[in-house]
Design an enzyme around this catalytic site. Structure first.
Site, short mmCIF file in Angstrom:
data_model
loop_
_atom_site.label_atom_id
_atom_site.label_comp_id
_atom_site.label_asym_id
_atom_site.label_seq_id
_atom_site.Cartn_x
_atom_site.Cartn_y
_atom_site.Cartn_z
N SER A 133 0.79 -1.22 0.00
CA SER A 133 0.00 0.00 0.00
C SER A 133 0.83 1.28 0.00
O SER A 133 0.50 2.25 0.69
CB SER A 133 -0.93 -0.02 1.21
OG SER A 133 -1.90 0.93 1.09
N SER A 135 0.97 3.30 -2.43
CA SER A 135 0.20 4.35 -3.12
C SER A 135 -0.75 5.05 -2.15
O SER A 135 -0.80 6.28 -2.09
CB SER A 135 -0.56 3.76 -4.31
OG SER A 135 -1.49 2.81 -3.88
N ASP A 178 -7.02 0.48 2.27
CA ASP A 178 -5.67 0.98 2.52
C ASP A 178 -5.68 2.34 3.20
O ASP A 178 -4.90 2.59 4.12
CB ASP A 178 -4.91 1.08 1.19
CG ASP A 178 -4.89 -0.24 0.45
OD1 ASP A 178 -5.28 -1.25 1.05
OD2 ASP A 178 -4.49 -0.25 -0.72
P1 NG1 Z 1 -2.67 -3.04 -3.08
O1 NG1 Z 1 -2.10 -4.21 -2.44
O2 NG1 Z 1 -2.25 -1.76 -2.41
O3 NG1 Z 1 -2.51 -3.01 -4.54
C1 NG1 Z 1 -5.29 -3.25 -3.62
C2 NG1 Z 1 -6.35 -2.19 -3.30
C3 NG1 Z 1 -7.12 -2.53 -2.02
C4 NG1 Z 1 -7.64 -3.96 -2.04
C5 NG1 Z 1 -6.47 -4.91 -2.37
C6 NG1 Z 1 -6.91 -6.34 -2.49
C7 NG1 Z 1 -5.55 0.01 -4.07
C8 NG1 Z 1 -4.95 1.29 -3.68
N1 NG1 Z 1 -5.72 -0.89 -3.10
O4 NG1 Z 1 -4.25 -3.14 -2.71
O5 NG1 Z 1 -8.19 -1.59 -1.88
O6 NG1 Z 1 -8.70 -4.11 -2.94
O7 NG1 Z 1 -5.85 -4.54 -3.59
O8 NG1 Z 1 -7.47 -6.80 -1.30
O9 NG1 Z 1 -5.90 -0.20 -5.21
#
Ligand code: NG1
Length: 406
Positions: A133, A135, A178
């Site tokens: 996370s 971002s 996140d």
């Molecule tokens: P990350 O791991 O930061 O790519 C993404 C989404 C979350 C959630 C997860 C899967 C973003 C910023 N975050 O996380 O909201 O859906 O995937 O559980 O896109």
């Protein structure tokens, strides 16, 4: 690294001064996160169970008296960016890091009346595109910096909701996990987060329990190819929901939580099997079974049943691999190696398609587990550019803060 120092290079004040010719006034810090369980559920308004970690993004900043927003970055891969605060801001090309700053700035100008820009120096100790996370930590830290510069009050959950909407500016149809954990995280606790409306339940972590994160060495940038795969999962989940809701005559507007409350998971799974074809059926099955695993994981943590928690991690990974199809060979191998070296259970964490796994283990097994993974997995692979740490223990840490610069 202490949790109060997340994301800051030691010479941040000197580097701020070199970039902007004055001293920073404040520092905004926002942690990354590790999701313990409840993967690809947040955008279905289903619960998740993350912890904030001691790594994150730090922004040293000073308010300006005009609309300019200027960013310098400690990481030489990310150049300087400068733009004007406005309710509509033209994005940089897709994949540009400055879009995360623009995402927060646009929302604060459009919805909260922000009119004063900042000079800001960003540093981070979170590996990018690793499912930890980075971002959201960047968006939250930018948002907090601009809020402070404009004396905009911040309520953590309300701000999390705003920053989740803000981040969609970069083109990812992400859920709200996140931003919520980055703002509301607590030391020593996981948070069970529910959505629509956003709410949190604190879950104390047993002292014998430890978490290890390991990188698969596969970089999955959410601004690149993984974005389309992520967005496709979200569309498939929505299509599956609409079909099942129609098949069982559920009232509109349909939602996953409403369907689970109406039928219970076992009957809903049967309805899904009848109403859906192969791909949508698998996506639906993951969403419903993963939700049950979140509830069971909360119960396992409350009763310190570590073996049970480990089994739930394993089942979650299998569901993400077979039903949700967001794993890859490296993540599967890493999960297997973690189990061989003393993990109680292990699973991919975050969006998948690469990035990291999280393994649960007993505190006394952390060193053995990290060494085993380093030897049997990482020693055989080239290190991706920009990654300094491939395996580490993480601790549940406090959420984002703004403090006066020293
Ligand atoms: P990350 O791991 O930061 O790519 C993404 C989404 C979350 C959630 C997860 C899967 C973003 C910023 N975050 O996380 O909201 O859906 O995937 O559980 O896109």
């Amino acid at each position: 690294l202490r949790s109060t120092k997340i994301g800051l290079t030691p010479d941040v004040e000197a580097r701020f001064a070199a970039a902007f010719g004055r001293a920073p006034r404040f520092v905004a810090r926002a942690p990354g996160r590790v999701n313990l369980i409840g993967e690809h559920t947040d955008y279905n308004d289903l619960p998740v169970l993350p912890i904030a970690i001691e790594r994150g993004v730090g922004i040293a900043f000073a308010p300006r008296e005009d609309l300019r927003v200027r960013f310098a970055n400690a990481d030489p891969r990310f150049g300087e960016r400068e733009f004007e605060l406005a309710p509509e801001i033209e994005p940089y090309p897709p994949g540009d890091w400055g879009n995360y700053a623009k995402a927060a700035a646009r929302l604060l100008a459009a919805e909260r009346g922000a009119r004063l820009g900042i000079d800001a120096f960003v540093s981070s100790d979170l590996p990018p595109a690793a499912g930890l996370s980075s971002s959201a930590a960047l968006v939250v830290a930018c948002g907090l910096a601009l809020a402070r510069a404009n004396s905009i009050p911040v309520d953590p959950l309300d701000f999390a909701d705003a920053m989740a909407r803000a981040e969609r500016y970069v083109g990812t149809a992400s859920g709200g996990m996140d931003q919520a954990i980055s703002l509301a995280g607590e030391r020593g606790r996981a948070l069970k987060i529910d959505f629509a409306p956003l709410r949190i339940e604190r879950v104390e972590l047993p002292s014998r329990l430890a978490f290890v994160v390991a990188h698969s060495t596969v970089v999955a940038p959410k601004s690149g190819a993984a974005r389309d795969a992520y967005n496709a999962r979200r569309t498939e989940c929505a299509a599956a929901l609409a079909r099942v809701a129609r098949a069982i005559g559920a009232p509109a507007p349909a939602s996953y939580p409403a369907l689970i409350a109406r039928c219970g998971a076992p009957r809903l799974l049967e309805a899904g099997e009848r109403a859906l074809d192969l791909t949508l059926g698998r996506r639906f099955r993951h969403a419903v079974t993963e939700t049950a695993r979140v509830e069971r994981a909360v119960a396992a943590l409350r009763t310190a049943d570590l073996a049970r928690l480990g089994a739930l991690f394993d089942a979650s990974h299998e569901s993400l691999r077979a039903d949700f199809e967001v794993s890859c060979a490296e993540l599967d191998e890493l999960v297997a190696i973690a189990r061989e070296h003393g993990a109680l259970g292990a699973r991919l964490t975050g969006a998948g398609f690469g990035g990291c796994i999280v393994a649960a283990c007993c505190s006394e097994d952390v060193a053995r587990l990290c060494d085993g993974i380093a030897r049997d997995f990482h020693a055989r692979r080239p290190l991706p550019a920009g990654l300094d740490t491939l395996v580490m223990e993480v601790h549940a840490s406090d959420g984002a803060r703004v403090v006066e610069a020293a």
